[in-house]
Each structure stands twice: as C-alpha cells, then as structure tokens.
Design a protein around this motif. Structure first.
Motif, PDB file in Angstrom:
ATOM      1  N   PHE A 187       0.847  -1.195   0.000  1.00 58.37           N
ATOM      2  CA  PHE A 187       0.000   0.000   0.000  1.00 58.37           C
ATOM      3  C   PHE A 187       0.886   1.251   0.000  1.00 58.37           C
ATOM      4  O   PHE A 187       1.857   1.327   0.755  1.00 58.37           O
ATOM      5  N   VAL A 188       0.537   2.217  -0.804  1.00 58.21           N
ATOM      6  CA  VAL A 188       1.293   3.468  -0.866  1.00 58.21           C
ATOM      7  C   VAL A 188       0.584   4.519  -0.010  1.00 58.21           C
ATOM      8  O   VAL A 188      -0.597   4.814  -0.213  1.00 58.21           O
ATOM      9  N   HIS A 189       1.313   5.060   0.976  1.00 57.52           N
ATOM     10  CA  HIS A 189       0.750   6.060   1.886  1.00 57.52           C
ATOM     11  C   HIS A 189       1.151   7.469   1.447  1.00 57.52           C
ATOM     12  O   HIS A 189       2.314   7.713   1.115  1.00 57.52           O
ATOM     13  N   ARG A 190       0.199   8.365   1.450  1.00 62.50           N
ATOM     14  CA  ARG A 190       0.471   9.782   1.242  1.00 62.50           C
ATOM     15  C   ARG A 190       0.445  10.474   2.598  1.00 62.50           C
ATOM     16  O   ARG A 190      -0.487  10.267   3.382  1.00 62.50           O
ATOM     17  N   SER A 191       1.453  11.277   2.874  1.00 61.16           N
ATOM     18  CA  SER A 191       1.516  11.957   4.169  1.00 61.16           C
ATOM     19  C   SER A 191       0.300  12.850   4.359  1.00 61.16           C
ATOM     20  O   SER A 191      -0.068  13.611   3.472  1.00 61.16           O
ATOM     21  N   LYS A 192      -0.328  12.727   5.516  1.00 68.06           N
ATOM     22  CA  LYS A 192      -1.494  13.545   5.863  1.00 68.06           C
ATOM     23  C   LYS A 192      -1.105  14.422   7.056  1.00 68.06           C
ATOM     24  O   LYS A 192      -0.345  15.367   6.899  1.00 68.06           O
ATOM     25  N   LYS A 193      -1.596  14.089   8.233  1.00 66.54           N
ATOM     26  CA  LYS A 193      -1.185  14.831   9.421  1.00 66.54           C
ATOM     27  C   LYS A 193       0.235  14.430   9.826  1.00 66.54           C
ATOM     28  O   LYS A 193       0.983  15.218  10.406  1.00 66.54           O
TER      29      LYS A 193
END
Length: 364
Positions: free
Chosen positions: A165-171
C-alpha cells in the motif's frame, strides 16, 4: 501492454486476491480462499518465462538468474498494483501476483475488534500482528498506519518487502522504504530508522534474530513498533520471540515482553456464509500484570485463560471470536469449524457433516 497483464486484469475483474502462474497448468485465481483455473491452455516453461521476463528490470533479471527468488511490487498498465513473487521449482518457473487494493481500507471498515483502534494511540512499545500467509496482516497494518497518519502528527517509517500500500503523508509524515531497494535488510532498516527521528516504525516482517532484537530495542527506547510474525496464536507468538533469541538472552527477552509488548493480534480470514467473501477474525492479547507474570515465570500455557476472561480489556480467544461471528451470521460455520481449536463446541453449527470426525462403530 505486457502479456501477463491480461491475466492480472481478469483476476482484478473477478475480485480475486491472487493470480498464480506455473508451468504445466493453466493460470489460477484465488477466489475467496480457493483456487480456480482460468480457461486457458497449460503454460509451457518458455511461454511463462517470456511473460515474466517482459516485466522485470535488468537488475531483477540478474538477481533471478543468479538462482534467487524474487519479490517486488508491480504496477500493471491499467494501474493495478500487485505484490509479486517469482520462483523456480522442479517443473520450471512459477509466479504469484497478489492484488493490492488501490485505496487503503479505513480501520473501522475491516470489522476488527475495537481494541485495534486504541492500540494506534500508544506512543511506545510493540504491537504484533500475526498469522499465516494471506490472512490480511499487511492490510491491517496499512489501515493502522493510515489511522495514525490521519489522527496524529508524527514521523512514521515503514520498512517493507516489497512496498504494498502506498501512503500519502497527511497529518503525519510517512516514509516508506523497501528492503533490497532502499535498505539491505529489515534489521539495517530499523537501525537506520533509529537515526531518522522516528515516532512509529513498521517492520514488515520480524524474520530473524537480528531484526527482532533491533525492533525490541526501538520499542524499549520510546518508539511505537508495529511488526508481523508468521505465528497462529498469541501464545505461539510469545514463545516464538523468546525462542528466536540466544538462550543466554532468554530472561532479558521475557522482561522485554512483559514490560514493552502492548498487544498481539493473531488474524485469520474465514469465509462468509454466501461464500463470496472473507471476514477477519482476531485472537487478541493485551498485556496485563497477570500475563506479564506468566511470561516471567514460564507459564505461557496459562495465558489462554487470561484471554478468555479478559474481554473487558479487549482480549479474546480465537474460538470466542469465531462463535460470536457465527452467531452474528458473519462467517460460514463449516469454515469456522476447520479453524477452531476446540472443535467439539462447533459441531452443532456444522452443515456439511462430512467434515466431522467419523465414529468407528466397530470400536464402540
């Protein structure tokens, strides 16, 4: 379009979890836990090699030609993402492509125990998600990371082999590093992560003594460590960690578990009643003073009793979780029977009596 993409596209359209390619048989799809063949000819060695080599990089070809199995993430032309494993066997080449959903499932949609969400609020210690291959460990961990990423402002370092899974930075800031590409091993990845101001470290697999030792050090020094093991119960997980390290470190390892282990989640995927899906069923251990004492005194065999009576703390045995899911009509009772530890209490739910033990009348 790479020729194997047509098989992957078909698999995605059918909702399968895995596509299997092997010499001497047609391509196979894993549908809701069972393998089903595609209507296609038996694959020859040269044909399959052409399909596979078409999607490999020069470095991957060199590695595989050197006699090593190959693990990597693959994105098909139409955007499907897969975890690939390429190997050789007696009859020739083989490959498995596991479908990775494009969107990370929200934690609350996985149907996991409420305690899993609470574990994401910890700031230090270790949480282990365990189970055999294909039981949804990576999905659970990805959803936990996404929950932390959404609710906390922390630095998350995820070590994976390969990245799924590819995570995009949020908080939070999420840094994903792939073993073999960005770091040489999980152990080296953890060692490097300790110098990168981490708050949360995900270790895709605690596969050896060095990795377990490094992960323990990280958990003891003020970091939340999430990791996986291929064990199938909470007690087996504890025993595996203790046995993985040298005997002269046994007492130190037990001390770590009793003081820094937060929880163990042992996960299974059980067929739904309609046979068209699978539900995650979890045995959960949450560390308490009583369990810590049992670990220190080598009485882990008594821990199941603590899980059975610890529902108020978020704990449950596998059989308890299975029974609740059967009563809620969430899982197939026959499949639940196959996974149950104490099968006798599940016999009354079974619909296919052929799976029950046979009574030999000659011995009665």
């Amino acid at each position: 379009m790479a020729r194997l993409d047509s098989f992957l596209k078909l698999g995605m359209a059918q909702g399968c979890s895995d596509v299997h390619l092997a010499v001497g048989i047609p391509p196979m799809l894993r549908m809701f836990g069972e393998l089903m063949p595609i209507k296609f000819r038996d694959l020859s060695d040269s044909e399959l090699e052409t399909y596979i080599y078409e999607v490999l990089t020069p470095k991957q070809k060199e590695w595989f030609d050197g006699g090593q199995d190959l693990d990597f993430s693959y994105v098909s032309e139409d955007g499907g993402r897969f975890r690939a494993n390429i190997y050789r066997k007696e009859t020739g080449l083989g490959a498995t492509f596991r479908n990775i959903p494009g969107d990370i499932p929200a934690l609350e949609k996985l149907g996991l125990p409420e305690v899993v969400t609470k574990l994401c609020d910890y700031h230090q210690g270790m949480v282990l998600v365990t189970g055999s291959t294909g039981t949804g460990k990576s999905t659970t961990l990805a959803s936990m990371i996404d929950f932390i990423n959404t609710t906390r402002a922390v630095n998350i370092i995820s070590l994976e082999d390969p990245i799924e899974f590819v995570h995009r930075s949020k908080k939070s800031q999420v840094i994903q590093r792939e073993v073999g590409t960005h770091v040489p091993s999980f152990a080296e990845g953890v060692r490097a992560a300790m110098r990168e101001d981490p708050d949360v470290i995900l270790v895709g697999e605690l596969r050896d003594e060095e990795t377990i030792s490094m992960a323990m050090t990280a958990a003891e020094t003020g970091h939340l460590v999430l990791g996986t093991l291929h064990t199938t119960s909470a007690v087996k997980t504890l025993d595996r960690v203790v046995d993985a390290l040298p005997s002269d470190e046994r007492e130190q390892t037990k001390s770590f578990l009793s003081q820094s282990l937060i929880a163990v989640l042992s996960q299974f995927l059980i067929r739904t009643p309609d046979g068209r899906g699978r539900k995650a069923i979890v045995e959960s251990l949450v560390m308490t003073k009583a369990i810590a004492k049992l670990i220190m005194t080598d009485q882990t065999h008594q821990i199941p009793a603590q899980l059975q009576t610890g529902r108020d703390k978020g704990m449950q045995l596998l059989d308890q979780a299975l029974l609740l899911a059967i009563q809620a009509k969430e899982i197939d009772p026959d499949d639940a029977y196959n996974y149950a530890v104490d099968k006798k209490q599940f016999q009354r739910f079974v619909t296919d009596t052929s799976i029950l033990p046979k009574i030999d009348l000659a011995d009665s």
